[in-house]
Design a protein around this motif. Structure first.
Motif, short mmCIF file in Angstrom:
data_model
loop_
_atom_site.label_atom_id
_atom_site.label_comp_id
_atom_site.label_asym_id
_atom_site.label_seq_id
_atom_site.Cartn_x
_atom_site.Cartn_y
_atom_site.Cartn_z
N VAL A 137 0.72 -0.60 -0.06
CA VAL A 137 0.24 -0.14 0.15
C VAL A 137 0.63 1.57 -0.05
O VAL A 137 0.91 2.15 -0.71
CB VAL A 137 -1.06 0.05 1.14
N LEU A 138 1.96 1.36 1.04
CA LEU A 138 2.91 2.72 0.25
C LEU A 138 3.96 2.65 -0.40
O LEU A 138 3.27 3.33 -0.80
CB LEU A 138 3.82 1.71 1.57
N ALA A 139 3.93 1.46 -1.71
CA ALA A 139 4.66 1.84 -2.38
C ALA A 139 3.65 1.79 -2.94
O ALA A 139 4.08 3.30 -3.60
CB ALA A 139 5.27 0.52 -3.04
N LEU A 140 1.94 1.79 -3.17
CA LEU A 140 1.53 1.82 -4.46
C LEU A 140 1.14 3.34 -4.37
O LEU A 140 1.12 4.10 -5.27
CB LEU A 140 0.29 1.49 -3.94
N ALA A 141 1.41 3.68 -3.49
CA ALA A 141 0.68 5.46 -2.63
C ALA A 141 1.66 6.23 -3.40
O ALA A 141 1.48 7.54 -3.75
CB ALA A 141 0.64 5.59 -1.42
N LEU A 142 2.63 6.20 -2.69
CA LEU A 142 4.02 6.52 -3.19
C LEU A 142 5.07 7.00 -4.70
O LEU A 142 5.15 7.85 -5.01
CB LEU A 142 5.60 6.83 -2.33
N HIS A 143 3.82 6.28 -5.28
CA HIS A 143 4.80 5.80 -7.13
C HIS A 143 3.08 6.76 -7.69
O HIS A 143 3.38 6.77 -8.96
CB HIS A 143 4.31 3.62 -7.19
N TYR A 144 2.29 6.53 -6.73
CA TYR A 144 0.81 7.34 -8.01
C TYR A 144 0.51 8.64 -7.04
O TYR A 144 0.39 10.00 -7.91
CB TYR A 144 -0.51 6.23 -7.33
N LEU A 145 0.40 8.97 -5.86
CA LEU A 145 -0.08 10.12 -5.39
C LEU A 145 0.60 11.70 -5.97
O LEU A 145 -0.24 12.75 -6.08
CB LEU A 145 -0.61 10.50 -3.72
N PRO A 146 2.05 10.74 -5.52
CA PRO A 146 2.44 12.41 -6.11
C PRO A 146 2.47 13.14 -7.66
O PRO A 146 2.50 14.29 -7.76
CB PRO A 146 4.02 12.18 -6.74
N PHE A 147 1.59 12.25 -8.78
CA PHE A 147 0.97 12.89 -9.72
C PHE A 147 -0.21 14.11 -9.16
O PHE A 147 -0.53 14.85 -10.28
CB PHE A 147 0.46 12.03 -10.60
N ALA A 148 -0.57 13.77 -8.29
CA ALA A 148 -1.40 14.30 -7.77
C ALA A 148 -1.50 16.36 -7.50
O ALA A 148 -2.02 17.27 -8.39
CB ALA A 148 -2.43 14.29 -7.17
N LEU A 149 0.21 16.05 -7.57
CA LEU A 149 0.74 17.47 -7.67
C LEU A 149 1.58 18.06 -8.71
O LEU A 149 1.89 19.37 -8.75
CB LEU A 149 2.43 17.70 -6.51
N ILE A 150 1.27 17.06 -9.56
CA ILE A 150 1.22 17.93 -10.86
C ILE A 150 0.34 18.49 -12.17
O ILE A 150 -0.33 18.04 -12.58
CB ILE A 150 2.32 16.53 -11.85
N SER A 151 1.00 19.45 -12.44
CA SER A 151 -0.55 20.32 -13.79
C SER A 151 0.47 19.78 -14.65
O SER A 151 -1.23 20.39 -15.47
CB SER A 151 0.29 21.88 -13.01
N ARG A 152 1.34 19.29 -15.38
CA ARG A 152 1.57 19.30 -16.56
C ARG A 152 1.03 17.97 -16.93
O ARG A 152 0.07 17.27 -17.03
CB ARG A 152 2.71 18.84 -16.99
N ALA A 153 0.45 17.72 -18.39
CA ALA A 153 -0.04 16.86 -18.89
C ALA A 153 0.09 15.07 -18.25
O ALA A 153 1.06 14.71 -18.01
CB ALA A 153 -0.86 16.93 -20.43
N SER A 154 -0.68 14.37 -18.13
CA SER A 154 -0.16 13.35 -17.83
C SER A 154 -1.08 12.23 -17.92
O SER A 154 -2.59 12.54 -18.61
CB SER A 154 -0.13 13.27 -15.72
N PHE A 155 -0.93 11.09 -18.37
CA PHE A 155 -1.17 9.98 -19.37
C PHE A 155 -1.58 8.34 -18.41
O PHE A 155 -0.74 8.51 -17.20
CB PHE A 155 -0.41 9.32 -20.38
N LEU A 156 -1.98 7.83 -18.42
CA LEU A 156 -2.03 6.26 -17.99
C LEU A 156 -1.11 5.94 -17.77
O LEU A 156 -0.95 4.79 -15.93
CB LEU A 156 -3.31 5.27 -19.02
N TYR A 157 -0.21 5.91 -18.41
CA TYR A 157 1.11 5.07 -18.37
C TYR A 157 1.94 5.31 -17.05
O TYR A 157 3.17 4.57 -16.62
CB TYR A 157 1.79 4.81 -19.26
N HIS A 158 1.54 6.67 -17.03
CA HIS A 158 2.34 7.46 -15.08
C HIS A 158 1.99 6.53 -14.20
O HIS A 158 2.02 6.39 -13.25
CB HIS A 158 1.59 9.00 -15.24
N PHE A 159 0.80 5.72 -14.15
CA PHE A 159 0.33 4.62 -12.81
C PHE A 159 1.32 3.34 -12.73
O PHE A 159 0.82 3.06 -12.21
CB PHE A 159 -1.24 3.90 -13.08
N MET A 160 1.97 2.57 -14.13
CA MET A 160 2.57 2.34 -14.56
C MET A 160 3.93 2.07 -12.30
O MET A 160 3.51 0.24 -13.03
CB MET A 160 3.93 2.12 -15.35
#
Length: 438
Positions: A349-372
């Motif tokens: 759960v910790l690894a999932l959160a730290l690989h995923y939630l920081p993208f909430a702070l990024i304003s540039r265009a993001s894509f599905l592959y960023h969830f990898m």
């Protein structure tokens, strides 16, 4: 009679081999379908798709000693260049290294699941699910760099947890050194690889907190592995898991800076950061971070319609059954981590959160592959949940079996969209279950 005895003796030898080296044979059974799905028709389509117009070109620039600017660190392009060096500047050369690393990712997911949940059934199921996922498959079959970052992050976790094993085959500091090198390599592919350092640093803090303040032990996830990690001296951790990643990351730029000598190390990083910080351009396939687990917006990497009406596409789309069921797996994993203080679930759960939630702070265009980066851990948590359901028997067992069957059937159904196999246009639209997929 003799044939019957011979057959029985042969079966006994096979059974004995499986019992003596079960992990070897289970991983081999994953390796074969992983290799087939990643290597079959790898040179199709015979043209660049999506961001292959960037990364293989940059990789070939290293071979031809041509100066260029890239907003990402260089290690991923070095690896692609290695494939081009052996197979030529052709589709197979652009994609072979991604395919090999993609195969290795399947085995790492098996090993890491086994370390976290101590259950070969969960590990085997996680490996099967990883083979059956479209995002991991497409990224392993195209000349892009995301799969390299996923590999090195998983390798860093695998080696770090090995340092806490009960009877390590090598000195603990050597596993930590390897983990630090893998963290540096992950970051040297893409900066998002630095999430691996955050995960490992927090796990080490957790281990030390349980050791220093026993009153917290009853409230925090724990395991024998954590207790052994707590015995690592902070200076050893600093050298292997902080200094070493920084050295590996910095060293990855040596070739790039020799070839592009118009900028020094810090000036290059200022430009790289400026590119990402000021990138405001939108994209038709961009999607917000919160939508990724819901699989709302895939990315079309390749699209071609023949005069016969058949369409050929490469669609970066996760396995719908896997991704949507994984939401339940993550919820159950969070419950296991908080209520039952299960260390494996807490780590995932910790690894999932730290690989995923920081993208909430990024304003540039993001894509599905960023969830990898988060995806392997959602797969592990789902596999662990289904094994627990199976163990209960009755209706829970039937639900678990139906879930596995749904993932396999979805993989077969969507496989042509992931591997550029021609389909009638109508068959393509039949697979567009959501309007947002088109």
């Amino acid at each position: 009679m003799k044939f019957s005895l011979f057959r029985q003796a042969g079966w006994q030898r096979i059974t004995a081999a499986l019992q003596q080296r079960p992990d070897y044979w289970l991983q081999l059974s994953l390796l074969l379908p992983a290799a087939f799905t990643r290597l079959w028709r790898l040179d199709t389509p015979a043209t660049m798709v999506f961001d292959e117009v960037y990364f293989p070109v940059f990789a070939n620039n290293y071979l031809e000693r041509t100066a260029f600017f890239d907003a990402h660190p260089p290690l991923g392009k070095y690896l692609i260049a290695l494939g081009i060096r052996f197979f030529g500047n052709v589709p197979l050369g652009w994609r072979i290294m991604e395919a090999l690393f993609g195969i290795a990712v399947i085995l790492l997911i098996y090993r890491l699941t086994l370390q976290l949940f101590a259950d070969r059934r969960a590990a085997m199921l996680a490996g099967l699910f990883a083979i059956a996922d479209g995002v991991l498959l497409v990224e392993s079959r195209t000349g892009l760099i995301n799969i390299f970052a996923v590999f090195f992050c998983l390798l860093a976790y695998r080696l770090f947890l090995q340092a806490g094993s009960e009877q390590p085959r090598q000195p603990r500091w050597l596993y930590l050194l390897g983990s630090g090198m893998a963290m540096g390599a992950a970051t040297a592919v893409k900066w998002i690889g630095a999430a691996s350092f955050a995960v490992i640093f927090l796990i080490f803090l957790l281990a030390k907190a349980r050791q220093q303040w026993p009153c917290l032990a009853a409230r925090l996830p724990g395991s024998g592995l954590l207790s052994r990690l707590a015995g690592i001296h902070p200076d050893v951790f600093l050298l292997t898991c902080v200094v070493m990643p920084a050295l590996v990351y910095s060293a990855s730029f040596l070739i790039h800076l020799q070839q592009n000598d118009q900028h020094h190390f810090f000036e290059l990083h200022r430009q790289m950061f400026g590119y990402h910080a000021h990138l405001q351009a939108g994209h038709g396939y961009a999607s917000p971070w919160w939508s990724w687990p819901l699989l709302q917006r895939p990315v079309n990497y390749f699209w071609q319609v023949a005069a016969t009406g058949q369409t050929t596409t490469i669609l970066l789309l996760g396995n719908p059954a896997l991704w949507w069921l994984a939401l339940a797996g993550v919820g159950a994993g969070l419950w296991q981590a908080v209520v039952h203080r299960h260390f494996g679930a807490a780590f995932a759960v910790l690894a999932l959160a730290l690989h995923y939630l920081p993208f909430a702070l990024i304003s540039r265009a993001s894509f599905l592959y960023h969830f990898m980066g988060a995806l392997p851990f959602s797969i592990m948590l789902l596999a662990a949940l289904l094994v627990r359901l199976w163990q209960r028997g009755g209706l829970p067992r039937e639900l678990a079996a139906m879930a596995v069957l749904a993932v396999v059937l979805c993989a077969l159904y969507f496989f042509p969209l992931w591997t550029a196999q021609p389909l009638p246009l109508g068959a393509f639209y039949q697979r567009m279950w959501l309007r947002s997929w088109i």
